[in-house]
Design a protein around this motif. Sequence first.
Motif, short mmCIF file in Angstrom:
data_model
loop_
_atom_site.label_atom_id
_atom_site.label_comp_id
_atom_site.label_asym_id
_atom_site.label_seq_id
_atom_site.Cartn_x
_atom_site.Cartn_y
_atom_site.Cartn_z
N MET A 1 0.82 -1.18 0.00
CA MET A 1 0.00 0.00 0.00
C MET A 1 0.87 1.25 0.00
N LEU A 2 1.94 1.24 0.78
CA LEU A 2 2.82 2.40 0.81
C LEU A 2 3.48 2.60 -0.55
N ASP A 3 3.80 1.51 -1.24
CA ASP A 3 4.41 1.62 -2.56
C ASP A 3 3.46 2.27 -3.57
N GLU A 4 2.17 2.19 -3.30
CA GLU A 4 1.16 2.77 -4.19
C GLU A 4 0.81 4.20 -3.79
N GLY A 5 1.48 4.74 -2.79
CA GLY A 5 1.27 6.12 -2.40
C GLY A 5 0.13 6.35 -1.41
N THR A 11 3.36 12.46 4.94
CA THR A 11 2.29 12.75 5.90
C THR A 11 2.54 12.01 7.21
N SER A 12 1.85 12.46 8.24
CA SER A 12 1.96 11.79 9.53
C SER A 12 1.52 10.34 9.43
N ALA A 13 0.44 10.10 8.67
CA ALA A 13 -0.07 8.72 8.53
C ALA A 13 0.97 7.83 7.87
N TYR A 14 1.71 8.35 6.90
CA TYR A 14 2.76 7.58 6.23
C TYR A 14 3.85 7.21 7.24
N LEU A 35 -4.52 8.08 15.10
CA LEU A 35 -4.34 8.40 13.68
C LEU A 35 -4.25 7.12 12.84
N TYR A 36 -3.52 6.15 13.31
CA TYR A 36 -3.39 4.88 12.58
C TYR A 36 -4.76 4.23 12.42
N ASP A 37 -5.51 4.18 13.50
CA ASP A 37 -6.83 3.55 13.46
C ASP A 37 -7.81 4.32 12.58
N ALA A 38 -7.67 5.64 12.54
CA ALA A 38 -8.61 6.48 11.78
C ALA A 38 -8.25 6.61 10.31
N ILE A 41 -5.89 2.13 8.89
CA ILE A 41 -6.75 0.94 8.88
C ILE A 41 -7.85 1.05 7.83
N PRO A 42 -8.59 2.17 7.74
CA PRO A 42 -9.60 2.26 6.68
C PRO A 42 -9.00 2.16 5.26
N ALA A 43 -7.82 2.73 5.06
CA ALA A 43 -7.17 2.64 3.75
C ALA A 43 -6.78 1.20 3.44
N LEU A 44 -6.28 0.49 4.44
CA LEU A 44 -5.94 -0.93 4.25
C LEU A 44 -7.18 -1.76 3.94
N THR A 45 -8.25 -1.48 4.65
CA THR A 45 -9.50 -2.19 4.43
C THR A 45 -10.02 -1.95 3.02
N LYS A 46 -10.01 -0.70 2.59
CA LYS A 46 -10.48 -0.35 1.24
C LYS A 46 -9.62 -1.05 0.18
N ARG A 47 -8.32 -1.02 0.36
CA ARG A 47 -7.42 -1.64 -0.62
C ARG A 47 -7.62 -3.15 -0.64
N GLY A 48 -7.84 -3.75 0.50
CA GLY A 48 -8.10 -5.18 0.55
C GLY A 48 -9.36 -5.55 -0.21
N GLU A 49 -10.40 -4.72 -0.08
CA GLU A 49 -11.64 -4.96 -0.82
C GLU A 49 -11.42 -4.82 -2.32
N GLU A 50 -10.63 -3.83 -2.72
CA GLU A 50 -10.32 -3.64 -4.14
C GLU A 50 -9.58 -4.86 -4.70
#
Length: 62
Positions: A1-5, A11-14, A35-38, A41-50
Amino acid sequence: MLDEGMPEEGTSAYGIAQQVIHTGYDSLNPKQHTLYDAVVIPALTKRGEELKDIQIINSNPD
């Protein structure tokens, strides 16, 4: 996910995502946990669904 930007580099989240990769979730302070949870985690969940959708599409015969 980090490799995809995601999240965006610099950013702080990065930075927090990098910290979790290298030293684990338990290394985060309470503010970083929030911050990680907010954000991460949602970005990981979205990417997993994709990725799941892509896998389903690619596994179906034409």
